[in-house]
Write an enzyme that holds these catalytic residues in place. Sequence first.
Site, PDB file in Angstrom:
ATOM      1  N   ILE A 154       0.959  -1.203  -0.131  1.00 49.63           N
ATOM      2  CA  ILE A 154       0.109   0.088   0.035  1.00 49.63           C
ATOM      3  C   ILE A 154       0.847   1.348   0.021  1.00 49.63           C
ATOM      4  CG2 ILE A 154      -1.825   1.316   1.243  1.00 49.63           C
ATOM      5  CD1 ILE A 154      -2.696  -1.485   2.410  1.00 49.63           C
ATOM      6  N   PRO A 202       2.116  -2.175   9.702  1.00 54.41           N
ATOM      7  CA  PRO A 202       1.297  -2.849  10.268  1.00 54.41           C
ATOM      8  C   PRO A 202       1.283  -2.428  11.963  1.00 54.41           C
ATOM      9  CG  PRO A 202       3.205  -4.248   9.941  1.00 54.41           C
ATOM     10  CD  PRO A 202       3.663  -2.922   9.193  1.00 54.41           C
ATOM     11  N   SER A 229      -3.812   2.884   8.379  1.00 55.73           N
ATOM     12  CA  SER A 229      -3.290   1.575   8.787  1.00 55.73           C
ATOM     13  C   SER A 229      -4.067   0.983   9.919  1.00 55.73           C
ATOM     14  CB  SER A 229      -1.818   1.714   8.819  1.00 55.73           C
ATOM     15  OG  SER A 229      -1.229   0.620   8.689  1.00 55.73           O
ATOM     16  N   ARG A 230      -3.561   1.176  11.121  1.00 51.30           N
ATOM     17  CA  ARG A 230      -4.425   0.702  12.109  1.00 51.30           C
ATOM     18  C   ARG A 230      -4.384   1.790  13.106  1.00 51.30           C
ATOM     19  NH1 ARG A 230      -6.152  -2.747   9.401  1.00 51.30           N
ATOM     20  NH2 ARG A 230      -6.227  -4.647   9.522  1.00 51.30           N
ATOM     21  N   ASP A 254      -8.661   7.017   8.785  1.00 51.36           N
ATOM     22  CA  ASP A 254      -9.815   5.887   8.435  1.00 51.36           C
ATOM     23  C   ASP A 254      -9.764   4.710   9.671  1.00 51.36           C
ATOM     24  OD1 ASP A 254     -11.448   4.669   6.601  1.00 51.36           O
ATOM     25  OD2 ASP A 254      -9.771   2.986   6.282  1.00 51.36           O
ATOM     26  N   GLU A 259     -11.611   1.645  17.636  1.00 52.65           N
ATOM     27  CA  GLU A 259     -13.062   1.620  16.787  1.00 52.65           C
ATOM     28  C   GLU A 259     -13.645   0.466  16.702  1.00 52.65           C
ATOM     29  OE1 GLU A 259     -10.463   1.290  13.187  1.00 52.65           O
ATOM     30  OE2 GLU A 259     -11.233  -0.679  12.763  1.00 52.65           O
ATOM     31  N   HIS A 291     -13.320   2.783   8.823  1.00 54.45           N
ATOM     32  CA  HIS A 291     -12.572   1.821   8.140  1.00 54.45           C
ATOM     33  C   HIS A 291     -12.859   1.327   6.838  1.00 54.45           C
ATOM     34  CE1 HIS A 291      -9.464  -1.491   9.703  1.00 54.45           C
ATOM     35  NE2 HIS A 291      -9.545  -1.321   8.577  1.00 54.45           N
TER      36      HIS A 291
HETATM   37  P1  NAD Z   1       2.609  -4.994   3.642  1.00 49.63           P
HETATM   38  O1  NAD Z   1       3.038  -6.025   4.659  1.00 49.63           O
HETATM   39  O2  NAD Z   1       2.644  -4.914   2.399  1.00 49.63           O
HETATM   40  O3  NAD Z   1       3.748  -3.607   4.187  1.00 49.63           O
HETATM   41  C1  NAD Z   1       3.939  -3.402   5.375  1.00 49.63           C
HETATM   42  C2  NAD Z   1       5.242  -2.546   5.278  1.00 49.63           C
HETATM   43  O4  NAD Z   1       5.340  -2.205   6.737  1.00 49.63           O
HETATM   44  C3  NAD Z   1       6.471  -3.629   5.131  1.00 49.63           C
HETATM   45  O5  NAD Z   1       7.265  -3.126   4.276  1.00 49.63           O
HETATM   46  C4  NAD Z   1       7.102  -3.621   6.502  1.00 49.63           C
HETATM   47  O6  NAD Z   1       8.483  -3.894   6.216  1.00 49.63           O
HETATM   48  C5  NAD Z   1       6.830  -2.589   7.161  1.00 49.63           C
HETATM   49  N1  NAD Z   1       6.978  -2.207   8.469  1.00 49.63           N
HETATM   50  C6  NAD Z   1       6.767  -3.337   9.460  1.00 49.63           C
HETATM   51  N2  NAD Z   1       7.190  -3.024  10.791  1.00 49.63           N
HETATM   52  C7  NAD Z   1       7.623  -1.679  10.570  1.00 49.63           C
HETATM   53  C8  NAD Z   1       8.153  -0.718  11.482  1.00 49.63           C
HETATM   54  N3  NAD Z   1       8.347  -1.023  12.723  1.00 49.63           N
HETATM   55  N4  NAD Z   1       8.298   0.393  11.037  1.00 49.63           N
HETATM   56  C9  NAD Z   1       8.441   0.731   9.529  1.00 49.63           C
HETATM   57  N5  NAD Z   1       7.836  -0.144   8.850  1.00 49.63           N
HETATM   58  C10 NAD Z   1       7.643  -1.503   9.301  1.00 49.63           C
HETATM   59  O7  NAD Z   1       1.309  -4.360   4.078  1.00 49.63           O
HETATM   60  P2  NAD Z   1       0.329  -3.439   3.137  1.00 49.63           P
HETATM   61  O8  NAD Z   1      -0.522  -4.403   2.415  1.00 49.63           O
HETATM   62  O9  NAD Z   1       1.044  -2.361   2.726  1.00 49.63           O
HETATM   63  O10 NAD Z   1      -0.621  -3.065   4.345  1.00 49.63           O
HETATM   64  C11 NAD Z   1      -0.204  -2.123   5.250  1.00 49.63           C
HETATM   65  C12 NAD Z   1      -1.313  -2.015   6.511  1.00 49.63           C
HETATM   66  O11 NAD Z   1      -2.389  -1.222   5.876  1.00 49.63           O
HETATM   67  C13 NAD Z   1      -1.710  -3.219   6.992  1.00 49.63           C
HETATM   68  O12 NAD Z   1      -0.838  -3.918   8.133  1.00 49.63           O
HETATM   69  C14 NAD Z   1      -2.995  -3.002   7.502  1.00 49.63           C
HETATM   70  O13 NAD Z   1      -2.854  -2.649   8.968  1.00 49.63           O
HETATM   71  C15 NAD Z   1      -3.585  -1.486   6.849  1.00 49.63           C
HETATM   72  N6  NAD Z   1      -4.707  -1.876   6.074  1.00 49.63           N
HETATM   73  C16 NAD Z   1      -5.948  -1.135   5.934  1.00 49.63           C
HETATM   74  C17 NAD Z   1      -6.791  -1.278   5.401  1.00 49.63           C
HETATM   75  C18 NAD Z   1      -8.174  -0.379   5.364  1.00 49.63           C
HETATM   76  O14 NAD Z   1      -9.068  -0.548   4.954  1.00 49.63           O
HETATM   77  N7  NAD Z   1      -7.884   0.738   6.367  1.00 49.63           N
HETATM   78  C19 NAD Z   1      -7.039  -2.169   4.506  1.00 49.63           C
HETATM   79  C20 NAD Z   1      -5.713  -3.159   4.277  1.00 49.63           C
HETATM   80  C21 NAD Z   1      -4.533  -2.736   5.107  1.00 49.63           C
END
Ligand code: NAD
Length: 344
Positions: A154, A202, A229-230, A254, A259, A291
């Site tokens: 993302i 995450p 994200s969260r 979001d 939540e 969300h």
């Molecule tokens: P992904 O696993 O492809 O990417 C996550 C990135 O975060 C990775 O590159 C990882 O190395 C990095 N990361 C991990 N720990 C870290 C830290 N301590 N500091 C900095 N970077 C760190 O995940 P994604 O598919 O890109 O999704 C990201 C987040 O988006 C998910 O974890 C989820 O919480 C959130 N999400 C939200 C929605 C929504 O509807 N709002 C939907 C999907 C995902």
Amino acid sequence: MKVIVYDTKPYDRLYLDAENEKHGFDIKYMESKLTPDTAKLASGYDVVCAFVNDDIGAAAIDALSSAGVKAVAMRCAGYNNVDMRYAYDKLRIVRVPKYSPYAVAEHAMALLLTLNRRTHRAAFRTREANFSLNGLLGFDLYGKTVGIIGTGLIGRVFADICRGFGMRLLAYDLYPAVDAGLEYVTLDALLQASDVISLHCPLTPDTRHMINAGSIEKMKHGVILINTSRGALVDTPALVQGLKTGQIGGAGLDVYEEEAEFFFEDLSDQVIQDDQLMRLLSFNNVIVTSHQAFFTHEALKKIAEVTFDNICQIRDDAFLSNEICYRCDKNPETCPKAKGKNCF
Ligand code: NAD
């Protein structure tokens, strides 16, 4: 195979039913969330399908295992609501690691554009024949610096979108992507230099409250913070304080730490008891969405497809390509998944 699906809304059922026409699984839809209490209703089902705000902690895992459930198929990417360590060797956990990074990244940009150009306020004004521009002044995104925390699927799509706007990109990730064409800097450097900060990592013990009073103090005055994200990445009282002083110039959220009790439900006839959430909603430079970043046709279709593929693999006792466990990513040398085997 019998599948019980928790925390469903009519739109979930629409997409899951359409996909199930190919498979013919026996599905029971629940409106209620998965909790230690509702977990007992899974008795007689092989697979539980759960979502972002379900509680899959130790008590629910015990209840599901005693009910004879074999696996939990998360119909989402994040799994911070699963006690992965406790689930190990009791329940297989599968997820949908990617469905539409575009959906989430585009929503992050929608929040940024709305906050910056105040279109949410303008739309309300013009409906009442108030055509004044006072208070609606924004800035060009072109040439501004956006700091992207987490450059996975993302974060990288969001980076591409920002590139299209002519923004300068800074990135921070524990595991920088060599092929992303991004300028990686330390977290502090990103906080100090960014006009806009967007969170795409995450929720883990390391990232909980990574946006707190200390990190907000390091940010540029008037920074815009976007969180798709969260919720618990952000310490809400610190964010509220930052908004009150103007240190944070706008927040597009979001997700929200607490939540689970509110999001996805129509509570418009109730008195909301969460003072932090109500304080956030009272700022005219905060946008809260429920969300919904994932909520596109393409994403729901893909989520349904991958969820059923995952369930088919469970039924066939096959290699679970989307299985996760608490050991994942710890040591690729000893990780069974890296050798094409299931986690346990
Ligand atoms: P992904 O696993 O492809 O990417 C996550 C990135 O975060 C990775 O590159 C990882 O190395 C990095 N990361 C991990 N720990 C870290 C830290 N301590 N500091 C900095 N970077 C760190 O995940 P994604 O598919 O890109 O999704 C990201 C987040 O988006 C998910 O974890 C989820 O919480 C959130 N999400 C939200 C929605 C929504 O509807 N709002 C939907 C999907 C995902």
